[in-house]
Design a protein around this motif. Structure first.
Motif, mmCIF file in Angstrom:
data_model
loop_
_atom_site.group_PDB
_atom_site.id
_atom_site.type_symbol
_atom_site.label_atom_id
_atom_site.label_comp_id
_atom_site.label_asym_id
_atom_site.label_seq_id
_atom_site.Cartn_x
_atom_site.Cartn_y
_atom_site.Cartn_z
ATOM 1 N N THR A 264 17.545 33.738 10.204
ATOM 2 C CA THR A 264 16.961 32.823 11.182
ATOM 3 C C THR A 264 15.664 33.384 11.744
ATOM 4 N N LEU A 265 15.607 34.690 11.977
ATOM 5 C CA LEU A 265 14.382 35.322 12.465
ATOM 6 C C LEU A 265 13.240 35.104 11.468
ATOM 7 N N GLU A 266 13.512 35.292 10.195
ATOM 8 C CA GLU A 266 12.473 35.087 9.191
ATOM 9 C C GLU A 266 12.011 33.628 9.168
ATOM 10 N N TRP A 267 12.939 32.718 9.362
ATOM 11 C CA TRP A 267 12.571 31.293 9.404
ATOM 12 C C TRP A 267 11.659 31.010 10.598
ATOM 13 N N PHE A 268 12.010 31.543 11.770
ATOM 14 C CA PHE A 268 11.195 31.298 12.960
ATOM 15 C C PHE A 268 9.812 31.933 12.829
ATOM 16 N N LYS A 269 9.713 33.080 12.180
ATOM 17 C CA LYS A 269 8.410 33.707 11.997
ATOM 18 C C LYS A 269 7.468 32.800 11.209
ATOM 19 N N LYS A 270 8.017 32.077 10.260
ATOM 20 C CA LYS A 270 7.199 31.153 9.473
ATOM 21 C C LYS A 270 6.997 29.821 10.191
ATOM 22 N N ALA A 271 8.040 29.355 10.876
ATOM 23 C CA ALA A 271 7.979 28.032 11.495
ATOM 24 C C ALA A 271 7.155 28.008 12.772
ATOM 25 N N ALA A 272 7.164 29.099 13.539
ATOM 26 C CA ALA A 272 6.488 29.107 14.836
ATOM 27 C C ALA A 272 4.993 28.806 14.731
ATOM 28 N N PRO A 273 4.238 29.440 13.821
ATOM 29 C CA PRO A 273 2.802 29.110 13.735
ATOM 30 C C PRO A 273 2.545 27.672 13.299
ATOM 31 N N ARG A 274 3.364 27.174 12.359
ATOM 32 C CA ARG A 274 3.184 25.787 11.908
ATOM 33 C C ARG A 274 3.454 24.815 13.043
ATOM 34 N N THR A 275 4.502 25.078 13.796
ATOM 35 C CA THR A 275 4.859 24.194 14.900
ATOM 36 C C THR A 275 3.790 24.225 15.982
ATOM 37 N N ALA A 276 3.270 25.402 16.294
ATOM 38 C CA ALA A 276 2.217 25.519 17.304
ATOM 39 C C ALA A 276 0.974 24.754 16.876
ATOM 40 N N GLU A 277 0.626 24.860 15.616
ATOM 41 C CA GLU A 277 -0.555 24.150 15.110
ATOM 42 C C GLU A 277 -0.359 22.640 15.189
ATOM 43 N N SER A 279 1.698 20.912 17.172
ATOM 44 C CA SER A 279 1.788 20.416 18.547
ATOM 45 C C SER A 279 0.447 20.481 19.263
ATOM 46 N N ALA A 280 -0.475 21.339 18.788
ATOM 47 C CA ALA A 280 -1.779 21.482 19.441
ATOM 48 C C ALA A 280 -2.777 20.409 19.004
ATOM 49 N N LYS A 281 -2.503 19.747 17.898
ATOM 50 C CA LYS A 281 -3.437 18.735 17.414
ATOM 51 C C LYS A 281 -3.485 17.544 18.362
ATOM 52 N N SER A 282 -4.663 16.976 18.497
ATOM 53 C CA SER A 282 -4.809 15.791 19.347
ATOM 54 C C SER A 282 -4.180 14.589 18.659
ATOM 55 N N GLY A 283 -3.652 13.682 19.463
ATOM 56 C CA GLY A 283 -3.024 12.493 18.921
ATOM 57 C C GLY A 283 -1.580 12.766 18.525
ATOM 58 N N PRO A 284 -0.772 11.714 18.394
ATOM 59 C CA PRO A 284 0.643 11.877 18.059
ATOM 60 C C PRO A 284 0.839 12.333 16.616
ATOM 61 N N ARG A 285 1.750 13.262 16.412
ATOM 62 C CA ARG A 285 2.096 13.746 15.086
ATOM 63 C C ARG A 285 3.610 13.952 15.034
ATOM 64 N N PRO A 286 4.261 13.610 13.926
ATOM 65 C CA PRO A 286 5.693 13.897 13.807
ATOM 66 C C PRO A 286 5.935 15.404 13.848
ATOM 67 N N GLY A 287 6.948 15.812 14.581
ATOM 68 C CA GLY A 287 7.273 17.232 14.661
ATOM 69 C C GLY A 287 8.290 17.482 15.760
ATOM 70 N N ILE A 288 8.848 18.679 15.763
ATOM 71 C CA ILE A 288 9.888 19.014 16.735
ATOM 72 C C ILE A 288 9.331 19.058 18.157
ATOM 73 N N HIS A 289 8.005 19.142 18.312
ATOM 74 C CA HIS A 289 7.414 19.124 19.650
ATOM 75 C C HIS A 289 7.703 17.817 20.379
ATOM 76 N N LEU A 290 8.013 16.751 19.638
ATOM 77 C CA LEU A 290 8.362 15.483 20.271
ATOM 78 C C LEU A 290 9.600 15.633 21.147
ATOM 79 N N LEU A 291 10.517 16.532 20.753
ATOM 80 C CA LEU A 291 11.723 16.776 21.535
ATOM 81 C C LEU A 291 11.571 17.970 22.474
ATOM 82 N N MET A 292 10.804 18.967 22.075
ATOM 83 C CA MET A 292 10.719 20.202 22.852
ATOM 84 C C MET A 292 9.666 20.168 23.944
ATOM 85 N N GLY A 293 8.713 19.235 23.854
ATOM 86 C CA GLY A 293 7.768 19.063 24.939
ATOM 87 C C GLY A 293 6.577 20.000 24.906
ATOM 88 N N GLU A 294 5.896 20.110 26.043
ATOM 89 C CA GLU A 294 4.631 20.830 26.130
ATOM 90 C C GLU A 294 4.774 22.337 25.890
#
Length: 323
Positions: A264-277, A279-294
């Motif tokens: 799971t740690l290895e998965w989060f190491k890869k997923a965290a940068p993708r998720t941050a990128e 969620s930072a994009k302007s405009g709505p995008r599908p992603g887990i940030h829709l549930l996890m928020g700001e």
């Protein structure tokens, strides 16, 4: 097909609900009226308020529709795969759901209860790929409403449904289910003994409990915020050995029990940068940030740190109800 199931997946002689309209499970049922909320009220009080503040987004359905549309997906008719970037609210996403379902050994027609179902991703996966009939229960009304709409949009309303309720007071008949599914559920539940006793009650003979859960590590507390809590008020992690002892004291025997923290740690190491990128994009995008928020990026980064420092552990297992 599992023993005791008729051709459409109903367990003979065991209605789902103790009270209310349901004597079986079909597409005509209105999940929002599936049980007597006066007798089995959803959680109330300060804990529910804190949970709602943490999880509810306020306009989740609208946000999902906008995000799908921005990705060129028809919000009224998405494919099941279009939803997986946000509807599997747990570590390793749909891959973890499939892994756990394989270990659990569920069969076509099995009746399953998904405790803490969120917006219904695992329930839809179990219905679409394993042929199970699934009821999801969650204390967050916005999640249940979103789960129903998403399931209808992918044509699964005849195999999954969702009700609001308290996992510690399940509004279901004894021995109503062939299996129970808990994926990142118990972190917010303080009285785990009560939870496990209720799960044992609604499971049929030799019924299986499939678990993929976060437990406390050797270092406490975790660094907040994390996906399930912004602070200690709703964080009730316990050590893996205590978790297992409670399960066995509640009438379960382990069939499989594995620490999956390193994977799971290895998965989060890869997923965290993708998720941050994303969620930072302007405009709505599908992603887990829709549930996890700001705070999505911070929560994901903290998961990496908490796993690396043994502040949390991830466990996966299957337990069988004893006679």
């Amino acid at each position: 097909m599992s023993p005791g199931l008729d051709p459409v997946g109903h367990t003979r002689g065991a209605p789902f609900f103790r009270t209310g309209q349901w004597s079986g499970f079909d597409s005509e049922v209105n999940p929002s009226k599936g049980f007597d909320e006066e007798k089995y009220p959803p959680m109330a009080g300060p804990c529910l308020k804190a949970l709602t503040e943490h999880y509810a987004r306020g306009h989740l359905v609208d946000s999902i529709r906008s995000a799908l549309a921005s990705a060129g997906i028809d919000p009224e008719a998405p494919a099941l795969d279009d939803l997986t970037v946000f509807d599997q609210f747990h570590a390793k996403g749909r891959k973890a759901t499939r892994e756990l379902a394989d270990i659990a050994g569920f069969h076509r027609g099995d009746r399953l209860l998904d405790v803490g179902c969120g917006v219904g991703g695992p329930a839809r996966t179990l219905a679409a790929e394993w042929g199970c009939r699934v009821i999801g229960i969650d204390v967050i009304e916005e999640y249940c409403r979103t789960a129903r709409l998403l399931s209808a949009s992918v044509g699964l309303s005849d195999r999954v449904c969702f009700v609001r309720g308290d996992a510690s007071f399940l509004p279901f008949s004894d021995r109503a289910f062939d299996g129970v599914w808990c994926q990142h559920t118990q972190m917010n539940i303080e009285n785990k003994r009560r939870l496990f006793e209720e799960i044992r009650r609604v499971l049929g003979p030799k019924g299986r409990l499939a678990l993929h859960e976060v437990c406390a590590g050797s270092v406490r507390p975790p660094v907040y915020p994390v996906p399930w809590a912004g602070d200690p008020r709703i964080d009730f992690l316990i050590r893996p050995e205590a978790y297992r002892q409670l399960l066995q004291a509640s009438g379960f025997e382990p069939l499989a029990w594995q620490d999956v923290s390193l994977q799971t740690l290895e998965w989060f190491k890869k997923a965290a940068p993708r998720t941050a990128e994303r969620s930072a994009k302007s405009g709505p995008r599908p992603g887990i940030h829709l549930l996890m928020g700001e705070q999505t990026a911070q929560k994901m980064a903290n998961m990496v740190r908490n796993l690396a420092e043994d502040r949390i552990r991830l466990l996966q297992g299957v337990f069988e109800a004893t006679d």
